[in-house]
Design a protein around this motif. Structure first.
Motif, PDB file in Angstrom:
ATOM      1  N   PRO A 159     -27.788  24.171 -12.492  1.00 53.32           N
ATOM      2  CA  PRO A 159     -28.256  24.858 -13.711  1.00 53.32           C
ATOM      3  C   PRO A 159     -27.999  26.366 -13.688  1.00 53.32           C
ATOM      4  N   ALA A 160     -27.972  26.964 -12.515  1.00 53.01           N
ATOM      5  CA  ALA A 160     -27.743  28.409 -12.409  1.00 53.01           C
ATOM      6  C   ALA A 160     -26.314  28.787 -12.794  1.00 53.01           C
ATOM      7  N   THR A 161     -25.417  27.821 -12.847  1.00 48.96           N
ATOM      8  CA  THR A 161     -24.024  28.107 -13.208  1.00 48.96           C
ATOM      9  C   THR A 161     -23.808  28.070 -14.719  1.00 48.96           C
ATOM     10  N   ARG A 162     -24.859  27.821 -15.486  1.00 48.54           N
ATOM     11  CA  ARG A 162     -24.734  27.680 -16.942  1.00 48.54           C
ATOM     12  C   ARG A 162     -24.018  28.869 -17.580  1.00 48.54           C
ATOM     13  N   SER A 163     -24.344  30.064 -17.131  1.00 48.53           N
ATOM     14  CA  SER A 163     -23.738  31.249 -17.739  1.00 48.53           C
ATOM     15  C   SER A 163     -22.249  31.369 -17.409  1.00 48.53           C
ATOM     16  N   GLN A 164     -21.784  30.714 -16.339  1.00 47.40           N
ATOM     17  CA  GLN A 164     -20.362  30.768 -15.986  1.00 47.40           C
ATOM     18  C   GLN A 164     -19.555  29.658 -16.648  1.00 47.40           C
ATOM     19  N   ARG A 165     -20.238  28.670 -17.203  1.00 47.93           N
ATOM     20  CA  ARG A 165     -19.542  27.547 -17.833  1.00 47.93           C
ATOM     21  C   ARG A 165     -19.225  27.867 -19.287  1.00 47.93           C
ATOM     22  N   GLN A 166     -18.158  27.281 -19.780  1.00 45.79           N
ATOM     23  CA  GLN A 166     -17.775  27.462 -21.176  1.00 45.79           C
ATOM     24  C   GLN A 166     -18.651  26.599 -22.073  1.00 45.79           C
ATOM     25  N   GLU A 167     -18.774  27.003 -23.309  1.00 46.74           N
ATOM     26  CA  GLU A 167     -19.514  26.202 -24.289  1.00 46.74           C
ATOM     27  C   GLU A 167     -18.812  24.868 -24.509  1.00 46.74           C
ATOM     28  N   ALA A 168     -17.485  24.922 -24.569  1.00 45.15           N
ATOM     29  CA  ALA A 168     -16.686  23.708 -24.743  1.00 45.15           C
ATOM     30  C   ALA A 168     -15.366  23.889 -23.997  1.00 45.15           C
ATOM     31  N   TYR A 169     -14.805  22.779 -23.583  1.00 44.84           N
ATOM     32  CA  TYR A 169     -13.522  22.754 -22.883  1.00 44.84           C
ATOM     33  C   TYR A 169     -12.562  21.929 -23.723  1.00 44.84           C
ATOM     34  N   GLU A 170     -11.314  22.393 -23.800  1.00 40.81           N
ATOM     35  CA  GLU A 170     -10.327  21.658 -24.577  1.00 40.81           C
ATOM     36  C   GLU A 170      -9.026  21.560 -23.814  1.00 40.81           C
ATOM     37  N   ASN A 171      -8.379  20.419 -23.980  1.00 41.29           N
ATOM     38  CA  ASN A 171      -6.995  20.271 -23.572  1.00 41.29           C
ATOM     39  C   ASN A 171      -6.263  19.623 -24.746  1.00 41.29           C
ATOM     40  N   ARG A 172      -5.103  19.122 -24.513  1.00 41.59           N
ATOM     41  CA  ARG A 172      -4.279  18.599 -25.622  1.00 41.59           C
ATOM     42  C   ARG A 172      -4.973  17.477 -26.392  1.00 41.59           C
ATOM     43  N   HIS A 173      -5.711  16.617 -25.683  1.00 42.50           N
ATOM     44  CA  HIS A 173      -6.269  15.431 -26.329  1.00 42.50           C
ATOM     45  C   HIS A 173      -7.787  15.410 -26.444  1.00 42.50           C
ATOM     46  N   TRP A 174      -8.482  16.304 -25.765  1.00 43.76           N
ATOM     47  CA  TRP A 174      -9.946  16.203 -25.684  1.00 43.76           C
ATOM     48  C   TRP A 174     -10.647  17.526 -25.929  1.00 43.76           C
ATOM     49  N   MET A 175     -11.805  17.462 -26.562  1.00 41.98           N
ATOM     50  CA  MET A 175     -12.751  18.577 -26.648  1.00 41.98           C
ATOM     51  C   MET A 175     -14.031  18.060 -25.997  1.00 41.98           C
ATOM     52  N   THR A 176     -14.508  18.786 -24.985  1.00 39.82           N
ATOM     53  CA  THR A 176     -15.620  18.304 -24.162  1.00 39.82           C
ATOM     54  C   THR A 176     -16.698  19.363 -24.017  1.00 39.82           C
ATOM     55  N   ARG A 177     -17.927  18.912 -24.077  1.00 41.83           N
ATOM     56  CA  ARG A 177     -19.098  19.746 -23.765  1.00 41.83           C
ATOM     57  C   ARG A 177     -19.865  19.075 -22.636  1.00 41.83           C
ATOM     58  N   LEU A 178     -20.431  19.897 -21.764  1.00 37.40           N
ATOM     59  CA  LEU A 178     -21.321  19.393 -20.726  1.00 37.40           C
ATOM     60  C   LEU A 178     -22.754  19.598 -21.184  1.00 37.40           C
ATOM     61  N   VAL A 179     -23.545  18.560 -21.087  1.00 33.11           N
ATOM     62  CA  VAL A 179     -24.944  18.609 -21.490  1.00 33.11           C
ATOM     63  C   VAL A 179     -25.799  18.456 -20.243  1.00 33.11           C
ATOM     64  N   ASP A 180     -26.559  19.498 -19.926  1.00 31.39           N
ATOM     65  CA  ASP A 180     -27.427  19.444 -18.749  1.00 31.39           C
ATOM     66  C   ASP A 180     -28.491  18.370 -18.927  1.00 31.39           C
ATOM     67  N   CYS A 181     -28.778  17.652 -17.857  1.00 33.98           N
ATOM     68  CA  CYS A 181     -29.837  16.650 -17.845  1.00 33.98           C
ATOM     69  C   CYS A 181     -30.258  16.447 -16.391  1.00 33.98           C
ATOM     70  N   SER A 182     -31.167  15.548 -16.168  1.00 38.00           N
ATOM     71  CA  SER A 182     -31.607  15.215 -14.808  1.00 38.00           C
ATOM     72  C   SER A 182     -30.970  13.904 -14.383  1.00 38.00           C
ATOM     73  N   PHE A 183     -30.772  13.774 -13.099  1.00 39.05           N
ATOM     74  CA  PHE A 183     -30.275  12.530 -12.532  1.00 39.05           C
ATOM     75  C   PHE A 183     -31.362  11.467 -12.663  1.00 39.05           C
ATOM     76  N   GLU A 184     -30.992  10.263 -13.091  1.00 32.67           N
ATOM     77  CA  GLU A 184     -31.996   9.229 -13.299  1.00 32.67           C
ATOM     78  C   GLU A 184     -32.786   8.959 -12.025  1.00 32.67           C
ATOM     79  N   TYR A 185     -34.034   8.694 -12.198  1.00 37.44           N
ATOM     80  CA  TYR A 185     -34.984   8.387 -11.121  1.00 37.44           C
ATOM     81  C   TYR A 185     -35.324   9.592 -10.248  1.00 37.44           C
ATOM     82  N   ARG A 186     -34.666  10.728 -10.484  1.00 40.88           N
ATOM     83  CA  ARG A 186     -34.957  11.942  -9.718  1.00 40.88           C
ATOM     84  C   ARG A 186     -34.975  13.127 -10.681  1.00 40.88           C
ATOM     85  N   PRO A 187     -36.063  13.329 -11.391  1.00 43.82           N
ATOM     86  CA  PRO A 187     -36.093  14.383 -12.412  1.00 43.82           C
ATOM     87  C   PRO A 187     -35.885  15.794 -11.866  1.00 43.82           C
TER      88      PRO A 187
END
Length: 111
Positions: free
Chosen positions: A70-98
């Motif tokens: 989570p501390a890397t949030r400020s270094q990550r882009q809002e969205a990533y794009e290449n020729r075929h994809w536009m992607t966003r990363l959505v922070d969440c918790s790993f299941e069973y381990r909040p």
């Protein structure tokens, strides 16, 4: 099934995410606008998928279930794009381990 999918959820063996998505593309089972959501892309991690989607490394890039993700949030882009994809990363918790940070990728196929 002969019509392309509108939505695909990847939530299986992480090393197979990228090859399976490539197969869907090759078989024309996705179309422009198809949304692909992949779970657990940080913990346990799906680095091959993120590379396939054009997600570039950021300072502190670490896909080994690092609690500092989570501390890397400020270094990550809002969205990533290449020729075929536009992607966003959505922070969440790993299941069973909040207390374990994770992320899902939400990608749109651009054709």
């Amino acid at each position: 099934h002969k019509d392309p999918f509108d939505f695909v959820l990847l939530d299986h063996w992480k090393p197979e995410y990228a090859p399976d998505l490539a197969r869907l593309e090759k078989m024309r089972m996705i179309r422009k606008g198809t949304v692909v959501v992949a779970d657990n892309v940080i913990c346990p991690g799906a680095p091959a998928l993120l590379e396939y989607l054009g997600v570039t490394p950021w300072p502190g890039w670490d896909l080994e279930c690092n609690e500092n993700f989570p501390a890397t949030r400020s270094q990550r882009q809002e969205a990533y794009e290449n020729r075929h994809w536009m992607t966003r990363l959505v922070d969440c918790s790993f299941e069973y381990r909040p207390d374990q940070p994770d992320a899902m990728s939400v990608s749109v196929y651009k054709g």
